[in-house]
Design a protein around this motif. Structure first.
Motif, short mmCIF file in Angstrom:
data_model
loop_
_atom_site.label_atom_id
_atom_site.label_comp_id
_atom_site.label_asym_id
_atom_site.label_seq_id
_atom_site.Cartn_x
_atom_site.Cartn_y
_atom_site.Cartn_z
N GLU A 86 0.87 -1.19 0.00
CA GLU A 86 0.00 0.00 0.00
C GLU A 86 0.89 1.23 0.00
N THR A 88 0.52 4.43 1.71
CA THR A 88 0.56 5.46 2.75
C THR A 88 1.82 5.39 3.61
N ARG A 117 -0.09 -7.55 -3.19
CA ARG A 117 -0.68 -8.27 -2.05
C ARG A 117 -0.95 -9.71 -2.46
N GLU A 119 -3.18 -12.01 -2.30
CA GLU A 119 -4.60 -12.26 -1.99
C GLU A 119 -5.09 -13.37 -2.91
N TYR A 126 -6.44 -8.56 -7.53
CA TYR A 126 -5.21 -9.05 -8.15
C TYR A 126 -4.07 -9.02 -7.15
N GLU A 135 -2.08 11.96 -0.31
CA GLU A 135 -1.88 12.07 1.13
C GLU A 135 -1.69 13.55 1.45
N ARG A 262 -11.84 -0.55 7.84
CA ARG A 262 -10.73 -0.55 6.90
C ARG A 262 -9.58 -1.43 7.40
N TYR A 267 -5.40 3.89 10.96
CA TYR A 267 -6.53 4.82 10.85
C TYR A 267 -7.00 5.37 12.19
N ALA A 284 -15.20 -2.08 -3.92
CA ALA A 284 -14.58 -0.83 -3.45
C ALA A 284 -13.70 -0.26 -4.55
#
Ligand code: HAM
Length: 420
Positions: A86, A88, A117, A119, A126, A135, A262, A267, A284
């Motif tokens: 990711e 961030t 990822r 997954e 994917y 950001e 999330r 967060y 999403a």
């Protein structure tokens, strides 16, 4: 290379993006970039891999992403590195590393980059996916939350992504979470018998993580669990009210989802997700939220922040489900039937391209008839034909491929004739 080699396919869960889909994807990036610039964001590029520790600390050891989905490897020097799952944590790492807190705040940064990822692959999910993300680091103003949401909402509207809905939640501040966590633990202890090993592991690390468990039995238990939204501290509740008020002023519709937590531990306060009804289970198309403790957690001064990431493949899928793909095709096909003249006409082709026209020509020794078929298959609007007689007279024949009409123009006027 030996003849007849074994075919190699792209790894499972990854995909090649071929034309014309690649143009749609580029359009997503172009529209996002234009929006980012209008909101004062500047681009940042961070490395594809980072020290694994960044994600353990930044994203959190209780998250699925860190526990199960990272592509982690050791390099030749024995360092543990991970492909970025990711965007961030890497951006915040760069913010801290380069002392960006000394710049006028908030620092606004955007990116378009691949994420990795491990997954279970399915439609819209994917192992390598791309995100456009933003950001804004250095302000806790709730109007910034509304601005960030409006920015992403504007990107979907400008692209024409169908069936988009916004859901909002809140993760509260530290003051809200402490007492709430105890209540949640009490509730979960009462259901301990129904929790499997994975759920118990989540519970130990961060009980809030049970809200994003995929198992339907756990989801059922969590529907009845106490919700953080009902236990916000006065400061967190006031922040939330102000965000909702600002969204109201901007005319941005939202639904509240008290179970929206999330997938990352960083967060705090506002969290949000945009879904498209035109997608299947992986609906999403973007999500984000505040991370007011992350800069400090990664060694910087206490600095709040907020941002989002939006999945380029999912946006493209939603767009494909709704609309005709954008017209592909070139402006001009230069047809030179005499191979001896091709070298002479090379500068003409370049002049057309420099003049801003999308041009192509034959590179396979085709006959004139085959060249016209090739031009049609490339979607050329015009063919420019220069045979020996035309060449001698310094002219070219322009054929309108759709109407079949032809006219002769001086070679030197071609660019003007075709762009005018
Ligand atoms: P995320 O919700 O994990 O957030 O990912 C953002 C978006 O990336 C998702 O809404 C989805 O569109 C897309 N996406 C995620 N995983 C996949 C996948 N396996 N295949 C295809 N698309 C996927 C983040 O990554 C946060 N860093 C967002 C953020 C930025 N929060 C604050 N700042």
């Amino acid at each position: 290379m030996s003849a007849g080699g074994r075919r190699v396919a792209a790894p499972r869960g990854t995909r090649d993006v071929l034309p014309p889909e690649s143009s749609l994807r580029q359009r997503v990036i172009d529209v996002a970039r234009d929006a980012f610039e209008r909101y004062g964001y500047r681009r940042i590029v961070t490395p594809t891999f980072e020290e694994t520790g960044l994600f353990l600390r930044g994203v959190g050891e209780s998250t699925d992403v860190v526990r199960k989905e990272m592509y982690t490897f050791e390099d030749g020097g024995g360092r543990s590195l991970s492909l970025r799952p990711e965007g961030t944590a890497p951006v915040v790492r760069a913010f801290v590393q380069h002392g960006m807190h000394k710049q006028p705040l908030p620092v606004k940064l955007w990116y378009a980059a691949p994420m990795f990822r491990y997954e279970a692959p399915q439609a819209g999910r994917y192992r390598e996916h791309w995100q456009v993300g933003a950001e804004a680091i250095g302000s806790d103003d709730p109007l910034l939350d509304a601005e960030v949401i409006a920015l992403l909402d504007g990107i979907y509207r400008r692209l024409g992504v169908p069936g988009v809905r916004l859901t909002l939640g809140s993760m509260g501040d530290a003051e809200s979470r402490g007492p709430y966590r105890e209540r949640l633990m009490e509730y979960l202890e009462r259901h301990r018998g129904d929790l499997d090993e994975d759920a118990r592991a989540r519970m130990r690390l961060n009980p809030l993580r049970l809200f994003d468990a995929k198992d339907p039995r756990i989801a059922e238990i969590m529907r009845e669990a106490p919700k953080l939204l009902d236990h916000l501290s006065p400061a967190a509740a006031a922040h939330r009210e102000r965000v909702l008020e600002a969204l109201g002023r901007l005319g941005i519709a939202y639904e509240e989802d008290p179970t929206l937590v999330r997938g990352f531990d960083y967060y705090t306060m506002t969290v949000f997700e945009f879904v498209s009804d035109h997608l299947g289970a992986q609906s999403a198309v973007g999500g984000g939220g505040r991370y007011d403790g992350l800069v400090e957690g990664l060694g910087g001064p206490p600095t709040p922040g907020i941002g989002f990431g939006a999945g380029i493949e999912r946006i493209a899928l939603a767009l494909e489900s709704a609309a005709e793909p954008p017209a592909e095709g070139i402006d001009v096909y230069l047809a030179v039937p005499d191979p001896a003249l091709r070298l002479d006409l090379l500068p003409v082709l370049e002049r057309l391209r420099e003049g801003g026209l999308r041009c192509d020509s034959d590179l396979r020794g085709r006959s004139m008839k085959a060249m016209m078929r090739h031009a049609a298959s490339l979607g050329a609007r015009h063919a420019v034909i220069v045979g020996p007689r035309e060449h001698e007279a310094g002219v070219a024949t322009i054929r309108d491929m759709e109407r079949g009409e032809q006219r002769q123009v001086p070679l030197g006027d071609l660019v003007q004739e075709l762009t005018g």
